[in-house]
Scaffold this motif. Structure first.
Motif, PDB file in Angstrom:
ATOM      1  N   GLY A  55      55.751  46.850  47.652  1.00 32.13           N
ATOM      2  CA  GLY A  55      55.753  46.070  48.880  1.00 32.13           C
ATOM      3  C   GLY A  55      54.658  45.042  48.920  1.00 32.13           C
ATOM      4  N   GLY A  56      53.625  45.219  48.099  1.00 27.04           N
ATOM      5  CA  GLY A  56      52.552  44.242  48.009  1.00 27.04           C
ATOM      6  C   GLY A  56      51.471  44.412  49.050  1.00 27.04           C
ATOM      7  N   SER A  57      51.617  45.380  49.984  1.00 26.80           N
ATOM      8  CA  SER A  57      50.658  45.466  51.083  1.00 26.80           C
ATOM      9  C   SER A  57      49.294  45.912  50.595  1.00 26.80           C
ATOM     10  N   THR A  58      49.232  47.050  49.913  1.00 26.46           N
ATOM     11  CA  THR A  58      47.946  47.557  49.443  1.00 26.46           C
ATOM     12  C   THR A  58      47.320  46.609  48.443  1.00 26.46           C
ATOM     13  N   LEU A  59      48.116  46.156  47.480  1.00 21.80           N
ATOM     14  CA  LEU A  59      47.604  45.254  46.466  1.00 21.80           C
ATOM     15  C   LEU A  59      47.090  43.966  47.082  1.00 21.80           C
ATOM     16  N   GLY A  60      47.870  43.410  48.024  1.00 27.32           N
ATOM     17  CA  GLY A  60      47.466  42.166  48.666  1.00 27.32           C
ATOM     18  C   GLY A  60      46.170  42.312  49.426  1.00 27.32           C
ATOM     19  N   ASN A  61      45.981  43.435  50.120  1.00 31.23           N
ATOM     20  CA  ASN A  61      44.751  43.661  50.865  1.00 31.23           C
ATOM     21  C   ASN A  61      43.555  43.752  49.938  1.00 31.23           C
ATOM     22  N   VAL A  62      43.707  44.483  48.832  1.00 29.65           N
ATOM     23  CA  VAL A  62      42.602  44.625  47.887  1.00 29.65           C
ATOM     24  C   VAL A  62      42.251  43.274  47.282  1.00 29.65           C
ATOM     25  N   LEU A  63      43.269  42.507  46.880  1.00 29.52           N
ATOM     26  CA  LEU A  63      43.014  41.203  46.280  1.00 29.52           C
ATOM     27  C   LEU A  63      42.223  40.302  47.216  1.00 29.52           C
ATOM     28  N   GLN A  64      42.501  40.386  48.505  1.00 29.65           N
ATOM     29  CA  GLN A  64      41.833  39.522  49.471  1.00 29.65           C
ATOM     30  C   GLN A  64      40.509  40.091  49.955  1.00 29.65           C
ATOM     31  N   SER A  65      40.179  41.305  49.568  1.00 28.34           N
ATOM     32  CA  SER A  65      38.940  41.933  50.027  1.00 28.34           C
ATOM     33  C   SER A  65      37.872  42.008  48.942  1.00 28.34           C
ATOM     34  N   VAL A  66      38.208  41.531  47.725  1.00 23.90           N
ATOM     35  CA  VAL A  66      37.258  41.580  46.610  1.00 23.90           C
ATOM     36  C   VAL A  66      37.185  40.200  45.963  1.00 23.90           C
ATOM     37  N   LEU A  67      35.980  39.671  45.824  1.00 26.14           N
ATOM     38  CA  LEU A  67      35.786  38.366  45.201  1.00 26.14           C
ATOM     39  C   LEU A  67      36.159  38.402  43.728  1.00 26.14           C
ATOM     40  N   GLY A  68      36.903  37.390  43.288  1.00 25.31           N
ATOM     41  CA  GLY A  68      37.197  37.234  41.874  1.00 25.31           C
ATOM     42  C   GLY A  68      38.354  38.051  41.362  1.00 25.31           C
ATOM     43  N   ALA A  89      34.522  39.406  52.106  1.00 24.69           N
ATOM     44  CA  ALA A  89      34.956  40.076  50.886  1.00 24.69           C
ATOM     45  C   ALA A  89      33.748  40.748  50.268  1.00 24.69           C
ATOM     46  N   PHE A  90      34.027  41.700  49.378  1.00 28.98           N
ATOM     47  CA  PHE A  90      32.963  42.396  48.662  1.00 28.98           C
ATOM     48  C   PHE A  90      32.931  41.905  47.218  1.00 28.98           C
ATOM     49  N   THR A  91      31.790  42.082  46.576  1.00 26.43           N
ATOM     50  CA  THR A  91      31.627  41.567  45.224  1.00 26.43           C
ATOM     51  C   THR A  91      32.256  42.457  44.163  1.00 26.43           C
ATOM     52  N   SER A  92      32.713  43.643  44.530  1.00 28.89           N
ATOM     53  CA  SER A  92      33.400  44.517  43.574  1.00 28.89           C
ATOM     54  C   SER A  92      34.279  45.505  44.322  1.00 28.89           C
ATOM     55  N   GLN A  93      35.261  46.073  43.595  1.00 26.92           N
ATOM     56  CA  GLN A  93      36.131  47.077  44.181  1.00 26.92           C
ATOM     57  C   GLN A  93      35.350  48.331  44.550  1.00 26.92           C
ATOM     58  N   GLU A  94      34.323  48.644  43.740  1.00 25.94           N
ATOM     59  CA  GLU A  94      33.524  49.836  44.004  1.00 25.94           C
ATOM     60  C   GLU A  94      32.788  49.719  45.336  1.00 25.94           C
ATOM     61  N   LEU A  95      32.224  48.543  45.603  1.00 27.28           N
ATOM     62  CA  LEU A  95      31.501  48.337  46.861  1.00 27.28           C
ATOM     63  C   LEU A  95      32.456  48.313  48.046  1.00 27.28           C
ATOM     64  N   LEU A  96      33.660  47.797  47.838  1.00 25.22           N
ATOM     65  CA  LEU A  96      34.668  47.841  48.893  1.00 25.22           C
ATOM     66  C   LEU A  96      35.010  49.290  49.225  1.00 25.22           C
ATOM     67  N   ALA A  97      35.193  50.113  48.183  1.00 28.99           N
ATOM     68  CA  ALA A  97      35.518  51.518  48.399  1.00 28.99           C
ATOM     69  C   ALA A  97      34.381  52.257  49.092  1.00 28.99           C
TER      70      ALA A  97
END
Length: 224
Positions: A55-68, A89-97
């Motif tokens: 559906g793209g929802s989770t992926l789309g949110n992560v893409l827009q919440s992490v720089l680069g 946005a956060f500078t990494s997926q780890e910091l977002l988590a």
């Protein structure tokens, strides 16, 4: 995008099976029942992951919440953009988590909204134009700012050099536009220079956000 989706699905499957949720071959009736239940649970969880990615929802949110994470090029920047909402946005997926995920990112935007409104930022008076020749023209709360810019695609960093102000920010691709995000201290410098911001609660809000979340970048989301 399809490649990223496949990787996420594969990673989810490996994570589930490595935890023993996908094992078979029990020798007793009791363990067989437990294994069947575990397998059913695995199917349910994996199905949810597949559904979200498809559906793209989770992926789309992560893409827009992490720089680069979703690469942006200079060509993506060219044009005139109008402010739509606060961005973060956060500078990494780890910091977002660590911060608590996409829901927290949305909450940060909500906290910034009244701050931006208080200093007069709106879609009618805040915009930016990036030209192919390396020049830009911006308005923040109605105050003009122009000069030259450079874009480092490897680090998604934009250097904005003008007479009023010279500063760095980070570009992010959104599903409906772009984001220009700053370290908290840099954003405060912009607001203090370009708006009526002084020693008030607006500055405190931005300062508190930077203290509470590591690797957070905040600023403006734009649409064409």
């Amino acid at each position: 995008m399809k490649k990223i989706s496949f990787v996420l699905v594969a990673a989810a499957f490996m994570m589930l099976t490595s935890c023993g949720l996908g094992t078979t071959g029990a020798t007793s009736t009791g363990s067989t029942t437990q294994t069947t239940a575990a397998n059913n649970g695995t199917a349910d969880v994996l199905g949810s992951v597949l559904s979200a990615v498809a559906g793209g929802s989770t992926l789309g949110n992560v893409l827009q919440s992490v720089l680069g994470l979703d690469k942006i090029t200079k060509a993506n920047l060219i044009g005139t953009w109008t402010y739509s909402q606060p961005g973060c946005a956060f500078t990494s997926q780890e910091l977002l988590a660590q911060a608590g995920g996409e829901a927290v990112a949305a909450g940060i935007k909500s906290k910034l909204q009244p701050t931006f409104q208080k200093v007069g930022i709106s879609s009618s008076n805040t915009s930016i134009t990036f030209n192919q020749d390396g020049t830009f023209a911006a308005k923040i709360a109605g105050k003009s700012w122009s000069g030259k810019y450079t874009f480092d695609e490897n680090n998604y960093k934009i250097t904005l050099q003008g007479l009023i102000l010279s500063i760095n920010c980070y570009a992010k691709k959104n599903s409906d536009g772009i984001g220009l995000l700053f370290e908290a201290s840099k954003l405060l410098t912009i607001l203090q220079t370009m708006t009526a911001l002084s020693g008030n609660t607006a500055a405190q809000t931005i300062g508190d956000l930077s203290k509470n979340y590591d690797g957070l970048r905040i600023g403006f989301d734009y649409k064409k």
